[in-house]
Design a protein around this motif. Structure first.
Motif, PDB file in Angstrom:
ATOM      1  N   GLY A  85       0.792  -1.224   0.000  1.00 19.29           N
ATOM      2  CA  GLY A  85       0.000   0.000   0.000  1.00 19.29           C
ATOM      3  C   GLY A  85       0.823   1.272   0.000  1.00 19.29           C
ATOM      4  N   LEU A  86       2.146   1.163  -0.029  1.00 23.48           N
ATOM      5  CA  LEU A  86       3.009   2.342   0.017  1.00 23.48           C
ATOM      6  C   LEU A  86       3.065   3.053  -1.343  1.00 23.48           C
ATOM      7  N   PRO A  87       3.313   4.364  -1.350  1.00 23.53           N
ATOM      8  CA  PRO A  87       3.345   5.140  -2.602  1.00 23.53           C
ATOM      9  C   PRO A  87       4.674   5.003  -3.337  1.00 23.53           C
ATOM     10  N   TRP A  88       4.813   3.956  -4.117  1.00 24.85           N
ATOM     11  CA  TRP A  88       6.050   3.692  -4.840  1.00 24.85           C
ATOM     12  C   TRP A  88       6.144   4.522  -6.121  1.00 24.85           C
ATOM     13  N   GLU A  89       7.376   4.747  -6.562  1.00 24.61           N
ATOM     14  CA  GLU A  89       7.636   5.397  -7.831  1.00 24.61           C
ATOM     15  C   GLU A  89       8.594   4.513  -8.628  1.00 24.61           C
ATOM     16  N   PRO A  90       8.405   4.417  -9.952  1.00 24.13           N
ATOM     17  CA  PRO A  90       9.340   3.623 -10.760  1.00 24.13           C
ATOM     18  C   PRO A  90      10.782   4.088 -10.530  1.00 24.13           C
ATOM     19  N   GLY A  91      11.669   3.122 -10.356  1.00 20.23           N
ATOM     20  CA  GLY A  91      13.066   3.437 -10.099  1.00 20.23           C
ATOM     21  C   GLY A  91      13.441   3.415  -8.636  1.00 20.23           C
ATOM     22  N   ASP A  92      12.447   3.372  -7.755  1.00 22.92           N
ATOM     23  CA  ASP A  92      12.750   3.223  -6.329  1.00 22.92           C
ATOM     24  C   ASP A  92      13.493   1.912  -6.094  1.00 22.92           C
ATOM     25  N   THR A  93      14.335   1.895  -5.064  1.00 25.50           N
ATOM     26  CA  THR A  93      15.131   0.707  -4.752  1.00 25.50           C
ATOM     27  C   THR A  93      14.734   0.128  -3.401  1.00 25.50           C
ATOM     28  N   ILE A  94      14.595  -1.192  -3.361  1.00 27.02           N
ATOM     29  CA  ILE A  94      14.367  -1.923  -2.115  1.00 27.02           C
ATOM     30  C   ILE A  94      15.679  -2.606  -1.743  1.00 27.02           C
ATOM     31  N   LEU A  95      16.177  -2.310  -0.558  1.00 26.18           N
ATOM     32  CA  LEU A  95      17.427  -2.899  -0.062  1.00 26.18           C
ATOM     33  C   LEU A  95      17.077  -4.004   0.924  1.00 26.18           C
ATOM     34  N   ILE A  96      17.381  -5.262   0.559  1.00 23.08           N
ATOM     35  CA  ILE A  96      16.985  -6.432   1.354  1.00 23.08           C
ATOM     36  C   ILE A  96      18.234  -7.128   1.883  1.00 23.08           C
ATOM     37  N   SER A  97      18.244  -7.433   3.165  1.00 24.61           N
ATOM     38  CA  SER A  97      19.397  -8.153   3.703  1.00 24.61           C
ATOM     39  C   SER A  97      19.445  -9.565   3.131  1.00 24.61           C
TER      40      SER A  97
END
Length: 383
Positions: A85-97
């Motif tokens: 439900g978060l307001p994402w934008e194309p090109g955003d990065t998710i950093l996952i351990s």
């Protein structure tokens, strides 16, 4: 606990055994609902009271107001429902351990494919320091975070207590660093292994999504969990899976959603599960404050680590006693699945993991010295 009878149970990180009083509370709850009349006017005050009591109890543990707590089915749903439900934008990065559970990782990858996001990795499993090296671990994790953050980082995914190596992550310090970032990335924390085994208030209160379940270290029934949500997330995220409990007015679809954590709750839940989990939490509290229980868990896991470390052929993953109750190790010359099966045949229950390939034993306040001795005797017999 019926599940402990005639067994050496060391798999609290998978599922904790349900105490008899919790089972009794669930049966009594079901009976009350039937006696009052399911879906009757008389039953709703009872249901509301059960949900409110548990919400307040969990909020107190997490150091937040009850309005920030949403009930879910499990850890993964607690992570995923607000995430989408978060307001994402194309090109955003998710950093996952690199130590996250596959369920959460898969959800992030699917989200990325739909929203045009990028996925990058935060390396944390390379460090294997124990309790006495916690300060070093904290600095190493924060250093890796500094190297991995970019201008486009929008979310960081990091467990509080790593489910595979058993290390504690510096969640509060990570949250402070993210608050200094120009985009103030959201922080999603998988708390499957921390809730019930560690003090969690500092981490939960500073995370945007802090999701946990009741059926592991809390020794509650399966099928019920919760997530603590930050005030900014509640203002920014939209409901995803929507039902009558999400609505401000359950009789009116156009009146909007709750402004608190309830906007991420969906529909009918099994009320007896709430009664059972509350009873399990109260039983844990009767055995001492959270800090006291955590120290007891550390003492037991430390004893197991020491015994493993001084036995040729048994190799703990961490370089020192664990900071919590997860003790991961290997048996020289033996494949972990085969060892787990062999131990199970002897009534000794733990689990094997694939990444890294190892065995994982869990100590809780119910663990006895006899449990540890029996495990070690069975392991040395395999060498």
């Amino acid at each position: 606990m019926p599940a402990l009878a005639g067994k050496t149970y060391l798999n609290y990180g998978g599922q904790g055994p349900l105490p008899d009083p919790s089972l009794d509370a669930m049966v009594a709850s079901w009976r009350t609902i039937q006696e009052l009349g399911p879906f009757s006017t008389a039953v709703w005050p009872f249901i509301d009271r059960e949900l409110s009591r548990l919400r307040g109890l969990l909020a107190s543990r997490c150091g937040v107001r009850p309005s920030r707590v949403a009930f879910t089915e499990n850890v993964t749903s607690g992570c995923v429902l607000p995430l989408w439900g978060l307001p994402w934008e194309p090109g955003d990065t998710i950093l996952i351990s690199d130590a996250e559970h596959p369920g959460v990782v898969a959800a992030c990858h699917e989200l990325a494919s739909r929203e045009g996001l990028h996925i990058t990795s935060l390396p944390v499993t390379r460090w294997r320091g124990g309790l006495d090296e916690q300060a070093d671990t904290d600095q190493q994790v924060l250093g890796a975070l500094e190297e991995a953050l970019t201008a486009n980082t929008r979310l960081v995914v990091l467990s509080h207590l790593l489910w595979n190596t058993g290390q504690v992550m510096p969640i509060a310090a990570v949250a402070e660093r993210l608050a200094e970032h120009p985009r103030q990335p959201w922080l999603l924390v998988d708390a499957a292994q921390s809730m019930g085994s560690l003090p969690v208030a500092a981490a939960a209160s500073q995370s945007d999504i802090y999701a946990f379940t009741g059926h592991k270290w809390c020794c509650g029934p399966e099928g019920l969990g919760a997530v603590v949500l930050s005030e900014r997330l509640l203002s920014q995220a939209r409901p995803t899976l929507i039902g009558w409990r999400s609505l401000r007015d359950e009789q009116a679809a156009n009146e909007g959603f709750h402004e608190d954590g309830r906007r991420f709750e969906v529909a009918t839940s099994c009320t007896p599960l709430f009664s059972g989990l509350r009873t399990s939490l109260e039983l844990l509290d009767s055995q001492g404050a959270c800090d006291e229980r955590s120290r007891r868990i550390q003492q037991l896991s430390g004893q197991l680590w020491q015994a493993l470390a001084r036995t040729d052929g048994l190799q703990p993953l961490l370089s020192g006693p664990p900071p919590a109750g997860l003790v991961s190790f290997r048996v020289e010359g033996r494949e972990p699945p085969a060892v787990a099966r062999r131990l199970g045949e002897q009534g000794i229950w733990l689990r094997h993991l694939d990444h890294p390939s190892c065995l994982r034993a869990c100590t809780h306040i119910t663990t006895t010295q006899e449990d540890l001795d029996r495990l070690l005797s069975a392991l040395t017999a395999m060498l």
